[in-house]
Design an enzyme around this catalytic site. Structure first.
Site, short mmCIF file in Angstrom:
data_model
loop_
_atom_site.label_atom_id
_atom_site.label_comp_id
_atom_site.label_asym_id
_atom_site.label_seq_id
_atom_site.Cartn_x
_atom_site.Cartn_y
_atom_site.Cartn_z
NE ARG A 16 -3.40 -27.87 -33.98
CZ ARG A 16 -4.12 -27.24 -33.46
NH1 ARG A 16 -3.57 -26.52 -32.09
NH2 ARG A 16 -5.36 -26.97 -33.42
CG ASP A 17 -5.56 -28.76 -30.16
OD1 ASP A 17 -4.95 -28.28 -29.29
OD2 ASP A 17 -6.94 -28.23 -30.45
CE1 TYR A 144 -8.52 -25.03 -35.84
CE2 TYR A 144 -6.57 -25.34 -37.06
CZ TYR A 144 -7.50 -25.81 -36.25
OH TYR A 144 -7.36 -27.19 -35.83
CD GLU A 146 -5.76 -18.97 -31.40
OE1 GLU A 146 -4.99 -17.82 -31.87
OE2 GLU A 146 -5.24 -19.25 -30.10
CB THR A 179 -9.82 -21.33 -28.51
OG1 THR A 179 -10.00 -21.13 -29.98
CG2 THR A 179 -8.39 -21.11 -28.18
CG HIS A 207 -11.13 -27.10 -32.85
ND1 HIS A 207 -9.99 -27.89 -33.39
CD2 HIS A 207 -10.81 -26.97 -31.12
CE1 HIS A 207 -8.95 -27.82 -32.64
NE2 HIS A 207 -9.42 -27.26 -31.55
#
Ligand SMILES: CC(=O)SCCNC(=O)CCNC(=O)[C@H](O)C(C)(C)COP(=O)(O)OP(=O)(O)OC[C@H]1O[C@@H](n2cnc3c(N)ncnc32)[C@H](O)[C@@H]1OP(=O)(O)O
Length: 508
Positions: A16-17, A144, A146, A179, A207
């Protein structure tokens, strides 16, 4: 591993990322292969495989992965990023057969105000509605936040108000993304410690992004501060400077935090990195820790000397952990020890004077910016050490090669071996093949095995023109399994191959 180690969940988001790397797009088959490897060989806990709604191709890829995962009892470890969009993402999830959604919500007031153009209460209500709807449809939710990192810096009140709200919802994990990769390790420590302390019963994932090359350091601090899970990608792929790389982060946790453990099998990390490099076309930088081509190669002579004496330049980061091998580079900074290490790997032993001559030649070549590899060593040896004697042991004196339309190419050769002359004739599929068949006949009579040809490469030297010399490099495998290369240089590629073959005959 002791039982009091804290288990850290590893969520890999390469699919995904990682796929948000500019210019990268995996096919459904590639995605399925990577997903299978990640869950069954690398043994990460969870994988995030797509964003919902993106495309038909993405839907096909997710369907293929969820079908395989369901059949293998792994469906609850496969996750898809979804949006706060009523039931649109949820419908997509259902179509795709996915069961775990990672709902992308706003973790900073700035994003909420300027992208969604909504007030906190309105956003919270919509998030709650989506999660409730998902639950009714049998989906599990992670959330998430963000831009959480900027949220902590500039709108901390909003972040805590939102986290308080999330406590009331049926969610499994809260995911805290840096992010834009803007946090320093000390900020990561401060923010995550504060959050974990305030919400001791919630699972938090961290993350990281690598915009300041702090991705792995931030993961280390995040875990130290109490994060329960971390998000990583193979080769650090991802948007802009990418995410924290899986291999480095796992090595760091294993080596620096004995109080935690992960499920990842280190020995498979290099293999999966190379596979993802091939599928994505995203080249691994040669100096990328753990998986880069050069990172287990010692170049300085002093280092090779210390390793030979007492492994003085070894660290805990041993290549064998990752299915790799230490190498000793050859060039102007090589010393004797460096070259001896390479010779030992090839199974070649040289006397002290010969070793000095070979070392000198490698330094000369290195000075001219020539790249010298281990595979060049037999060639350099044959060229440098008493080459007259070597040439005299086996000499291909004469040969005739024919190539006639609609007839098999043939070769006749006369060869001198230790002063004795032999002559043979044979046919083959090409001129060089015919030549080799004649040569094999000679050695068969002498009851001697020849090494097997495993690769044959022709190239013109760098900077050469079409009428320049061409170089033929042949890879041989001897009966004891050792591989070595010889090369020949001539304006005719078959003649160059015969020269390379004569060198091989003088080395066996
Ligand atoms: C942390 C991250 O990396 S997030 C990565 C998220 N994944 C992706 O973006 C996947 C790739 N994206 C896409 O394929 C597309 O952007 C889609 C399918 C998601 C949406 O496409 P489009 O409808 O054409 O919208 P577009 O891309 O122009 O803009 C995004 C829209 O999503 C909205 N949006 C942003 N965040 C969210 C969110 N968390 N939930 C719902 N909507 C959101 C934006 O406000 C914008 O809406 P608007 O057009 O009403 O202003």
């Amino acid at each position: 591993m002791s039982s009091d180690q804290r288990r850290i969940e590893i969520m890999d988001t390469t699919l995904r990322d990682g796929e948000q790397t500019s210019g990268v797009s995996f096919s459904p088959t590639e995605k399925l292969t990577i997903a299978q490897l990640l869950l069954t060989e690398v043994k990460v806990d969870r994988i995030e495989i797509a964003s919902a709604r993106v495309s038909e191709g993405e839907l096909a890829a997710v369907k293929a992965i969820t079908k395989w995962a369901k059949a293998n009892g792994l469906l609850n470890r496969v996750e898809v990023l979804t949006f706060v969009d009523g039931d649109v993402s949820i419908q997509w999830m259902q179509q795709a057969g996915a069961k775990v959604m990672n709902l992308l919500t706003k973790g900073s007031l700035n994003h909420l105000t300027h992208q969604l153009k909504k007030k906190p209460e309105q956003h919270f209500a919509e998030v709650a509605e989506v999660i409730s709807l998902a639950r009714k449809k049998g989906l599990e939710s992670n959330v998430y936040l963000e831009d959480w990192s900027n949220g902590m810096r500039h709108s901390r009140e909003y972040v805590f108000q939102y986290l308080d709200f999330l406590q009331k919802l049926p969610i499994k994990r809260v995911m805290l993304p840096d992010t834009l990769g803007v946090l320093t390790p000390s900020e990561v420590k401060e923010y995550i410690s504060a959050i974990v302390e305030r919400y001791p019963n919630t699972h938090f994932d961290f993350h990281a992004h690598n915009d300041y090359d702090l991705g792995t350091a931030n993961v280390l601090e995040g875990v130290k501060a109490g994060a329960h899970g971390i998000h990583l990608t193979i080769n650090g792929m991802g948007e802009r400077a990418g995410n924290a790389p899986l291999a480095s982060a796992v090595a760091v946790l294993n080596d620096f935090l004995p109080e935690v453990k992960t499920s990842v099998a280190e020995a498979s990390l290099y293999r999966v990195s190379k596979l993802v490099e091939t599928f994505s076309g995203f080249r691994i930088p040669v100096n990328k820790p753990v998986v880069g081509e050069n990172v287990f190669t010692q170049t300085a002579g002093i280092h090779a000397d210390g390793d030979k004496k007492n492994k003085l330049y070894f660290s805990d980061l041993m290549p064998e952990r990752f299915g790799r091998q230490r190498k000793y580079a050859l060039g102007k900074t090589s010393g004797k020890a460096n070259i001896e290490n390479n010779l030992a790997q090839l199974g070649i032993q040289l006397s002290e004077p010969d070793l000095k001559k070979v070392t000198q030649r490698i330094i000369e070549l290195g000075d001219k910016k020539e790249v010298v590899t281990q595979a060049d060593l037999p060639y350099i040896i044959s060229d440098v050490i008493d080459s007259k004697n070597i040439e005299e042991k086996v000499r291909i004196d004469n040969y005739v090669l024919t190539h006639t339309k609609s007839l098999h190419p043939s070769a006749t050769l006369k060869i001198s071996i230790n002063g004795e002359l032999h002559e043979e004739h044979a046919q083959g599929d090409g001129q060089y093949d015919a030549f080799m068949n004649a040569l094999k006949k000679v050695y068969k009579k002498l009851k001697q095995d020849l090494p097997v040809l495993t690769d044959y490469a022709v190239r013109i030297p760098p900077g050469g023109k079409t009428d320049a010399l061409c170089e033929t490099v042949i890879t041989w495998k001897s009966a004891n399994g050792k591989e070595f290369k010889t090369r020949g240089l001539d304006s005719d590629q078959t003649v160059a191959a015969i020269k390379a073959t004569q060198k091989m005959l003088n080395l066996i």
